[in-house]
Design an enzyme around this catalytic site. Structure first.
Site, mmCIF file in Angstrom:
data_model
loop_
_atom_site.group_PDB
_atom_site.id
_atom_site.type_symbol
_atom_site.label_atom_id
_atom_site.label_comp_id
_atom_site.label_asym_id
_atom_site.label_seq_id
_atom_site.Cartn_x
_atom_site.Cartn_y
_atom_site.Cartn_z
ATOM 1 C CB SER A 50 -116.117 -146.092 -32.177
ATOM 2 O OG SER A 50 -114.840 -145.543 -31.851
ATOM 3 C CG ASP A 82 -120.690 -147.750 -30.701
ATOM 4 O OD1 ASP A 82 -121.896 -148.010 -30.837
ATOM 5 O OD2 ASP A 82 -120.271 -146.727 -30.118
ATOM 6 C CG HIS A 83 -122.391 -145.526 -33.971
ATOM 7 N ND1 HIS A 83 -123.681 -145.167 -34.306
ATOM 8 C CD2 HIS A 83 -122.273 -145.278 -32.644
ATOM 9 C CE1 HIS A 83 -124.300 -144.706 -33.230
ATOM 10 N NE2 HIS A 83 -123.466 -144.773 -32.199
ATOM 11 N N GLY A 212 -126.297 -142.824 -26.655
ATOM 12 C CA GLY A 212 -126.232 -141.486 -26.060
ATOM 13 C C GLY A 212 -126.751 -141.484 -24.641
ATOM 14 C CG ASP A 256 -117.330 -143.201 -25.590
ATOM 15 O OD1 ASP A 256 -116.425 -143.158 -24.744
ATOM 16 O OD2 ASP A 256 -117.105 -143.051 -26.803
HETATM 17 O O1 G3H Z 1 -121.239 -143.077 -30.349
HETATM 18 C C1 G3H Z 1 -120.033 -142.953 -30.519
HETATM 19 C C2 G3H Z 1 -119.049 -143.353 -29.486
HETATM 20 O O2 G3H Z 1 -119.114 -142.506 -28.380
HETATM 21 C C3 G3H Z 1 -117.674 -143.448 -30.058
HETATM 22 O O3 G3H Z 1 -117.087 -142.228 -30.255
HETATM 23 O O4 G3H Z 1 -116.245 -142.305 -32.602
HETATM 24 O O5 G3H Z 1 -115.272 -140.721 -30.912
HETATM 25 O O6 G3H Z 1 -114.814 -143.172 -30.740
HETATM 26 P P1 G3H Z 1 -115.757 -142.106 -31.205
HETATM 27 P P1 13P Z 2 -122.612 -141.165 -24.837
HETATM 28 O O1 13P Z 2 -121.940 -140.108 -25.654
HETATM 29 O O2 13P Z 2 -123.843 -140.630 -24.170
HETATM 30 O O3 13P Z 2 -121.716 -141.836 -23.865
HETATM 31 O O4 13P Z 2 -123.144 -142.295 -25.865
HETATM 32 C C1 13P Z 2 -122.294 -143.305 -26.296
HETATM 33 C C2 13P Z 2 -122.871 -144.092 -27.426
HETATM 34 O O5 13P Z 2 -124.042 -144.052 -27.743
HETATM 35 C C3 13P Z 2 -121.930 -144.964 -28.138
HETATM 36 O O6 13P Z 2 -122.526 -145.594 -29.229
HETATM 37 ZN ZN ZN Z 3 -124.003 -144.412 -30.239
#
Ligand code: G3H
Ligand code: 13P
Ligand code: ZN
Length: 309
Positions: A50, A82-83, A212, A256
């Protein structure tokens, strides 16, 4: 083996009715735990980073750690952003060696989401990198992702075909009721499998991503609560629902929170039993082992991606 993209992985997962685990990584112990479990179970793997993880550990360190894991395991591994929230972070990860990026334009209007996603796809595809887009909004709060329940919305299946066609994305994250973090459902867990089914009908064969998707493993929540933590009401996606999604069009399942819970629960328990310890290896070692066994369970019993190399 060098890093790979998810193209072949998703094709085989779709046809085989299983999903690839996409695990968030932030440090060496987490990377080692996930890759060792995957190696022992012969599972293809997506390691995702992320914006928050890049800020915490630095891009270069994470890339080098993943390169070390590649050498150590010889597994097909995808390194994924990610994102990604804008073109710049996607470009930086593409230029910096990632083989897959997510452009999360879900907070924008449909037209702006298409424009932004296509901009990333054009840049990525020219460089052999694949792209995940998102339609619909998950609820949940984490460092760089913060969507209130009122702002969350399910994916509209009627928009999916046009989005996929006009952007050229390689996979699509959808919202069917999961949310980020450890508090996913206030009452009974409910996912809109009817929406997933409708999407699958409209874009047959196209890989869908479920965010998620931690099951918020009760063993670790209990451990946290037992050893001084405070997480009453934590609840995740029940494993049978994840297995059902994996048997449908969902080819990538994002996890995550379960890694965080395994690590935190194990460290809390360790200090309760060994208040005199102060060598980080004494508590990070057991935490790494707990993550490894949890990931093994996911691979074998939830995702079904073991022995799929
Ligand atoms: O969807 C988000 C991931 O769980 C990453 O979380 O932005 O706290 O690293 P973070
Ligand atoms: P969780 O918070 O359910 O582990 O989801 C992680 C996620 O979607 C990271 O992009
Ligand atoms: Zn996510």
């Amino acid at each position: 083996m060098p890093l790979v993209t998810s193209t072949e992985m998703f094709k085989k997962a779709y046809e085989g009715g299983y999903a690839i685990g996409a695990f968030n990584v932030n440090n060496m112990e987490i990377i080692q735990a996930i890759t060792e479990a995957a190696k022992e179970e012969q599972a293809p793997l997506i390691l995702q980073v992320s914006a928050g993880a890049r800020k915490y550990a630095k891009h270069g360190y994470l890339v080098k750690l993943v390169e070390a894991a590649l050498e150590d395991t010889d597994l097909p591994i995808v390194l994924h952003l990610d994102h990604g929230e804008d073109f710049e972070i996607c470009k930086s990860c593409i230029d910096g060696g990632f083989t897959s990026v997510m452009i999360d334009g879900s907070k924008h209007s449909f037209e702006e989401n298409i424009r932004l996603t296509k901009q990333v796809v054009d840049y990525a595809h020219d460089r052999g990198v694949v792209v995940e887009g998102e339609l619909g909004r998950l609820a949940g709060i984490e460092d760089d992702v913060n969507v209130s329940a009122e702002d969350a919305s399910y994916t509209r299946p009627e928009e999916v075909e046009e989005f996929v066609e006009r952007t050229g994305v390689d996979s699509l994250a959808i919202a069917i009721g999961t949310s980020h973090g450890a508090f996913k459902f206030a009452g009974e867990p409910k996912l809109r499998f009817d929406i997933l089914e409708e999407i699958q009908k409209r874009v047959p064969g196209f890989p869908i991503v479920l965010h998620g998707a931690s099951s918020v493993v009760p063993e670790f929540v209990e451990m946290i609560n037992q050893y001084g933590g405070n997480m009453p009401g934590a609840q995740g996606v029940p494993e049978p629902m994840l297995r059902k999604a994996a048997s449908m069009a969902v080819c990538k399942i994002n996890i995550d929170s379960d890694l965080r819970l395994a690590m935190t629960g194990t460290i809390r328990k360790h200090f309760a039993n060994h208040p005199d310890h102060f060598d980080p290896r004494q508590y990070l070692g057991p935490a790494r082992e707990a993550i490894k066994e949890m990931v093994r369970h996911k691979i074998v019993n939830v995702l079904g991606c073991n022995n799929k190399i």
